[in-house]
Write a protein that holds these residues in place. Structure first.
Motif, PDB file in Angstrom:
ATOM      1  N   ASP A   1      53.930  45.913  49.172  1.00  0.00           N
ATOM      2  CA  ASP A   1      52.898  46.893  49.500  1.00  0.00           C
ATOM      3  C   ASP A   1      53.428  48.023  50.364  1.00  0.00           C
ATOM      4  O   ASP A   1      52.709  48.968  50.663  1.00  0.00           O
ATOM      5  CB  ASP A   1      51.727  46.212  50.232  1.00  0.00           C
ATOM      6  CG  ASP A   1      50.992  45.241  49.328  1.00  0.00           C
ATOM      7  OD1 ASP A   1      51.049  45.422  48.094  1.00  0.00           O
ATOM      8  OD2 ASP A   1      50.377  44.298  49.858  1.00  0.00           O
ATOM      9  N   HIS A   2      54.667  47.945  50.783  1.00  0.00           N
ATOM     10  CA  HIS A   2      55.256  48.969  51.644  1.00  0.00           C
ATOM     11  C   HIS A   2      55.724  50.126  50.758  1.00  0.00           C
ATOM     12  O   HIS A   2      56.497  49.934  49.827  1.00  0.00           O
ATOM     13  CB  HIS A   2      56.431  48.370  52.425  1.00  0.00           C
ATOM     14  CG  HIS A   2      56.887  49.219  53.556  1.00  0.00           C
ATOM     15  ND1 HIS A   2      57.660  50.323  53.387  1.00  0.00           N
ATOM     16  CD2 HIS A   2      56.654  49.117  54.884  1.00  0.00           C
ATOM     17  CE1 HIS A   2      57.907  50.872  54.551  1.00  0.00           C
ATOM     18  NE2 HIS A   2      57.301  50.156  55.484  1.00  0.00           N
ATOM     19  N   PRO A   3      55.293  51.359  51.035  1.00  0.00           N
ATOM     20  CA  PRO A   3      55.635  52.491  50.159  1.00  0.00           C
ATOM     21  C   PRO A   3      57.129  52.787  50.093  1.00  0.00           C
ATOM     22  O   PRO A   3      57.605  53.353  49.114  1.00  0.00           O
ATOM     23  CB  PRO A   3      54.873  53.667  50.760  1.00  0.00           C
ATOM     24  CG  PRO A   3      54.533  53.253  52.147  1.00  0.00           C
ATOM     25  CD  PRO A   3      54.457  51.756  52.152  1.00  0.00           C
ATOM     26  N   ASP A   4      57.884  52.405  51.108  1.00  0.00           N
ATOM     27  CA  ASP A   4      59.324  52.680  51.102  1.00  0.00           C
ATOM     28  C   ASP A   4      60.140  51.521  50.537  1.00  0.00           C
ATOM     29  O   ASP A   4      61.351  51.491  50.677  1.00  0.00           O
ATOM     30  CB  ASP A   4      59.806  52.989  52.527  1.00  0.00           C
ATOM     31  CG  ASP A   4      59.199  54.274  53.063  1.00  0.00           C
ATOM     32  OD1 ASP A   4      58.899  55.169  52.250  1.00  0.00           O
ATOM     33  OD2 ASP A   4      59.016  54.371  54.290  1.00  0.00           O
ATOM     34  N   ALA A   5      59.477  50.560  49.888  1.00  0.00           N
ATOM     35  CA  ALA A   5      60.171  49.376  49.393  1.00  0.00           C
ATOM     36  C   ALA A   5      60.676  49.533  47.962  1.00  0.00           C
ATOM     37  O   ALA A   5      61.318  48.652  47.441  1.00  0.00           O
ATOM     38  CB  ALA A   5      59.263  48.157  49.473  1.00  0.00           C
ATOM     39  N   SER A   6      60.419  50.652  47.325  1.00  0.00           N
ATOM     40  CA  SER A   6      60.859  50.822  45.941  1.00  0.00           C
ATOM     41  C   SER A   6      62.335  51.198  45.882  1.00  0.00           C
ATOM     42  O   SER A   6      62.918  51.675  46.863  1.00  0.00           O
ATOM     43  CB  SER A   6      60.034  51.913  45.247  1.00  0.00           C
ATOM     44  OG  SER A   6      60.399  53.182  45.758  1.00  0.00           O
ATOM     45  N   VAL A   7      62.935  50.984  44.739  1.00  0.00           N
ATOM     46  CA  VAL A   7      64.335  51.357  44.531  1.00  0.00           C
ATOM     47  C   VAL A   7      64.492  52.863  44.679  1.00  0.00           C
ATOM     48  O   VAL A   7      65.443  53.344  45.315  1.00  0.00           O
ATOM     49  CB  VAL A   7      64.826  50.883  43.140  1.00  0.00           C
ATOM     50  CG1 VAL A   7      66.210  51.426  42.848  1.00  0.00           C
ATOM     51  CG2 VAL A   7      64.803  49.369  43.061  1.00  0.00           C
ATOM     52  N   ASP A   8      63.552  53.624  44.129  1.00  0.00           N
ATOM     53  CA  ASP A   8      63.627  55.087  44.227  1.00  0.00           C
ATOM     54  C   ASP A   8      63.579  55.551  45.680  1.00  0.00           C
ATOM     55  O   ASP A   8      64.327  56.460  46.075  1.00  0.00           O
ATOM     56  CB  ASP A   8      62.487  55.729  43.436  1.00  0.00           C
ATOM     57  CG  ASP A   8      62.635  55.528  41.936  1.00  0.00           C
ATOM     58  OD1 ASP A   8      63.791  55.369  41.467  1.00  0.00           O
ATOM     59  OD2 ASP A   8      61.607  55.530  41.237  1.00  0.00           O
TER      60      ASP A   8
ATOM     61  N   PHE B   1      64.509  53.826  48.281  1.00  0.00           N
ATOM     62  CA  PHE B   1      65.771  53.426  48.894  1.00  0.00           C
ATOM     63  C   PHE B   1      66.873  54.424  48.565  1.00  0.00           C
ATOM     64  O   PHE B   1      67.608  54.871  49.445  1.00  0.00           O
ATOM     65  CB  PHE B   1      66.175  52.021  48.434  1.00  0.00           C
ATOM     66  CG  PHE B   1      67.550  51.610  48.896  1.00  0.00           C
ATOM     67  CD1 PHE B   1      67.752  51.204  50.200  1.00  0.00           C
ATOM     68  CD2 PHE B   1      68.627  51.651  48.026  1.00  0.00           C
ATOM     69  CE1 PHE B   1      69.023  50.839  50.641  1.00  0.00           C
ATOM     70  CE2 PHE B   1      69.880  51.283  48.444  1.00  0.00           C
ATOM     71  CZ  PHE B   1      70.084  50.881  49.764  1.00  0.00           C
ATOM     72  N   ILE B   2      66.990  54.790  47.292  1.00  0.00           N
ATOM     73  CA  ILE B   2      68.023  55.751  46.874  1.00  0.00           C
ATOM     74  C   ILE B   2      67.801  57.086  47.549  1.00  0.00           C
ATOM     75  O   ILE B   2      68.759  57.717  48.037  1.00  0.00           O
ATOM     76  CB  ILE B   2      68.041  55.882  45.329  1.00  0.00           C
ATOM     77  CG1 ILE B   2      68.530  54.576  44.700  1.00  0.00           C
ATOM     78  CG2 ILE B   2      68.907  57.055  44.901  1.00  0.00           C
ATOM     79  CD1 ILE B   2      68.383  54.510  43.200  1.00  0.00           C
ATOM     80  N   ALA B   3      66.564  57.536  47.622  1.00  0.00           N
ATOM     81  CA  ALA B   3      66.259  58.805  48.277  1.00  0.00           C
ATOM     82  C   ALA B   3      66.647  58.765  49.749  1.00  0.00           C
ATOM     83  O   ALA B   3      67.221  59.732  50.271  1.00  0.00           O
ATOM     84  CB  ALA B   3      64.777  59.143  48.122  1.00  0.00           C
ATOM     85  N   SER B   4      66.350  57.648  50.418  1.00  0.00           N
ATOM     86  CA  SER B   4      66.695  57.562  51.849  1.00  0.00           C
ATOM     87  C   SER B   4      68.211  57.533  52.043  1.00  0.00           C
ATOM     88  O   SER B   4      68.725  58.120  52.986  1.00  0.00           O
ATOM     89  CB  SER B   4      66.051  56.336  52.487  1.00  0.00           C
ATOM     90  OG  SER B   4      66.664  55.150  52.043  1.00  0.00           O
ATOM     91  N   ARG B   5      68.934  56.879  51.147  1.00  0.00           N
ATOM     92  CA  ARG B   5      70.404  56.856  51.245  1.00  0.00           C
ATOM     93  C   ARG B   5      70.979  58.245  51.034  1.00  0.00           C
ATOM     94  O   ARG B   5      71.937  58.637  51.698  1.00  0.00           O
ATOM     95  CB  ARG B   5      70.997  55.882  50.224  1.00  0.00           C
ATOM     96  CG  ARG B   5      70.622  54.431  50.442  1.00  0.00           C
ATOM     97  CD  ARG B   5      71.080  53.879  51.761  1.00  0.00           C
ATOM     98  NE  ARG B   5      72.541  53.847  51.756  1.00  0.00           N
ATOM     99  CZ  ARG B   5      73.293  53.584  52.793  1.00  0.00           C
ATOM    100  NH1 ARG B   5      72.753  53.321  53.950  1.00  0.00           N
ATOM    101  NH2 ARG B   5      74.599  53.569  52.716  1.00  0.00           N
TER     102      ARG B   5
END
Length: 80
Positions: free
Chosen positions: A61-68, A70-74
């Motif tokens: 349910d966490h909005p930042d938990a998706s693969v996309d 994660f990649i964006a934050s990296r």
């Protein structure tokens, strides 16, 4: 339940038949070994998958938990 299992000089050990039967490993199979500060944990592959799914569900349910996300934050952290 605790029980003693002997390890041979070449590093092999046998799981007792009752445990193999309860875990669905009568015909053989794979187990995963996790080393912890308290000792060693053996899990079947299906147990490990179920555990990983339960952990992932906590974050679904966490909005930042998706693969996309994660990649964006990296990319942001890497200066791209």
């Amino acid at each position: 339940m605790s029980m003693q299992v002997n390890i041979t000089p070449n590093g092999r050990m046998s799981l007792p038949a009752g445990i193999r039967k309860r875990l669905g490993l009568e015909a053989g199979g794979a187990v995963l070994i996790e080393e912890t500060a308290d000792g060693v944990i053996l899990r079947t592959v299906s147990q490990a998958v179920a555990r990983a799914q339960a952990i992932a569900k906590k974050y679904s349910d966490h909005p930042d938990a998706s693969v996309d996300a994660f990649i964006a934050s990296r990319r942001t952290e890497g200066g791209e």
